[in-house]
Design an enzyme around this catalytic site. Sequence first.
Site, PDB file in Angstrom:
ATOM      1  N   TYR A 108      -2.072  -3.771   1.715  1.00 54.50           N
ATOM      2  CA  TYR A 108      -3.068  -3.062   0.893  1.00 54.50           C
ATOM      3  C   TYR A 108      -4.496  -3.567   1.125  1.00 54.50           C
ATOM      4  CZ  TYR A 108       1.022  -1.271  -1.630  1.00 54.50           C
ATOM      5  OH  TYR A 108       2.204  -0.656  -1.961  1.00 54.50           O
ATOM      6  N   ASP A 170       9.300  -8.642  -3.385  1.00 52.90           N
ATOM      7  CA  ASP A 170      10.032  -8.938  -2.139  1.00 52.90           C
ATOM      8  C   ASP A 170       9.666 -10.292  -1.544  1.00 52.90           C
ATOM      9  OD1 ASP A 170      11.573  -6.436  -1.508  1.00 52.90           O
ATOM     10  OD2 ASP A 170       9.578  -5.601  -1.787  1.00 52.90           O
ATOM     11  N   HIS A 423       0.978  -3.968   9.026  1.00 55.76           N
ATOM     12  CA  HIS A 423       1.530  -2.831   8.309  1.00 55.76           C
ATOM     13  C   HIS A 423       0.626  -2.340   7.194  1.00 55.76           C
ATOM     14  CE1 HIS A 423       2.948  -4.689   4.457  1.00 55.76           C
ATOM     15  NE2 HIS A 423       2.621  -5.748   5.151  1.00 55.76           N
ATOM     16  N   TYR A 504       0.903   5.272  -5.911  1.00 58.12           N
ATOM     17  CA  TYR A 504       0.709   4.404  -7.085  1.00 58.12           C
ATOM     18  C   TYR A 504      -0.286   3.297  -6.805  1.00 58.12           C
ATOM     19  CZ  TYR A 504       3.201   0.026  -5.854  1.00 58.12           C
ATOM     20  OH  TYR A 504       3.553  -1.184  -5.326  1.00 58.12           O
ATOM     21  N   ARG A 505      -0.674   3.112  -5.543  1.00 59.07           N
ATOM     22  CA  ARG A 505      -1.479   1.959  -5.138  1.00 59.07           C
ATOM     23  C   ARG A 505      -1.785   2.183  -3.669  1.00 59.07           C
ATOM     24  NH1 ARG A 505       1.608  -3.872  -5.110  1.00 59.07           N
ATOM     25  NH2 ARG A 505      -0.128  -5.219  -4.649  1.00 59.07           N
TER      26      ARG A 505
END
Length: 561
Positions: A108, A170, A423, A504-505
């Site tokens: 993110y 995670d 990623h 959501y984000r």
Amino acid sequence: AAAKAPGDPLVLPPNTSSDHFRNFINKAREITGPENVFVVEREDQLVDGNYMEPNKTHDMHHLFDRSYFASSATVAPRNVPEVQAMMRLCNEFDIPVWPFSIGRNTGYGGAAPRVPGSIGLNLGKNMNRVLEVNTDGAYALVEPGVTYYDMHQYLEKNNLREKVWLDVPDLGGGSIIGNAVERGVGYSPYGDHWMMHCGLEVVLPNGELIRTGMGAMPDRTAGHRDGLRPDEQPGNRAWQLFNYGFGPYNDGIFTQSSLGIVVKMGIWLMPNPGGYQAYMITFPRDEDLHQVIEIIRPLRVQMVLQNVPTLRSLSMDAAVHHPKSYYTDSDAALTDAQLDKIAKDLDLGRWNFYGALYGPEPIRNVLWSVIKESFSKIPGAKFYFPEDRPEENSILRTRAQTLQGIPTYDELRWIDWLPNGAHLFFSPISKITGDDAVLQYQITRKRCEEAGLEAICDFVVGMREMHHIVCIVFNREDSESKRRALWLIRTLIDDCAKYGWGEYRTHLAVMDQIANTYNFNDNAQMKLNEQIKNSLDPKGILAPGKNGIWPRSYHKDSWVL
Ligand code: ADP
């Protein structure tokens, strides 16, 4: 560009002269001590690092040039008054500041600011105490630098896991505060981290300090007394027990937000349930997705499925086992025939479901019999406990840790699917229905195939909805691979918006695009957000552009990406 003098940053904040910046940095050094100020002067100081050693200056998984989302300097306050002083200083000098707790925020944007040249406010370096663990009330009160791993160690060291469990995501290296304020998830019954927070202490953009909920009420019986610094006053005894206090409930405006810096947060812990059993159920066919989701919905809504379970695509589990090059020489996304063969070789399904049972044995047995009977309707479904999967890198055995709140780093491995693996997460929300799941999966696979990237995805099932998490793995040293990843996420955002699926984000690079999909009634919500932003932060210095909200002081059109 003019030659840089020593002490100039690689990237200056917008509309800031070199002299102005130097004066600012000198004052920042006086506030936090020079050892807590680091100016990024050269390109070679932008070292990507890795998850275990993350950088604090830019996005490790850079989608643009490494120096685009980069800070001019990082400043690490030692305590709450220094955070307040830094906010006042940034206002005085008109310099944007981007707070972060640990700066991992992987997929993110990491520690990177949205506006290049912002000051990175590193809260986690010095403010990292576990302030309280209360086993009767089953909660903890923490500072920004406390990671899941730190909290786990604290519970272990003090023999507290017999009483309370933590919920972890995670990977265990992120901060409890950073994850909750971004509305991140874990996988135990307490998986919705924001739902489980209780009570905040927040520095507002003007430097003012507030406590929310019951924290707003002084409590002399708790030791609150005149003369102590506000941030050192013991909290109200119900601060971590009751979220709402009196009057408007403000906590939500400090999530995914540019309205405050969270310096203390309460988080509920789960009472040790007195028994635990993790399990995996595998489903052999890609087409089983529809029926599996239809079975999950009633079980989850009734809480027969007690935790936040995940239905993982085979590609996700395959990527935890090996890099792509192990399975194929081709650059293209894996075909169904290839995936079927991999499933056979790894003894997994095309879809693999991970959950856990909590409670004493009789309770677990009842729940397990219902779960087993329900999923047995799918031909070829197979049921496993961790001891049935002794193989190396068993995902079930990793999940068996995660689902009882023991942090691990094993899930990092799927990032190495491609060389120089980096990623992005694409994460739309939907109803828990077979139709939604199948359509989202089809759209995702089609676009991934067009981009030549793998659809590594899973469905994370919350109380009433699913987060579909698509991990877009790309090669960060290959500009073509980066270009394809950006094309893919931008295209998926637009595709999904057509069906009312919103994320959501998200990553810094696509915050504007996603904000623009939440545009009911002529963008009424954005207008409200901007009004609140401009009123609490008139100079627009705190995290401008975060989640698509641009303060009045920025010319939005020239900043939107
Ligand atoms: P992690 O702890 O998982 O490494 P970060 O520290 O990178 O996560 O935080 C992720 C994002 O959450 C940041 O970019 C910032 O927008 C927000 N954030 C993190 N910590 C705070 C905080 N203490 N106050 C306000 N916002 C925060």
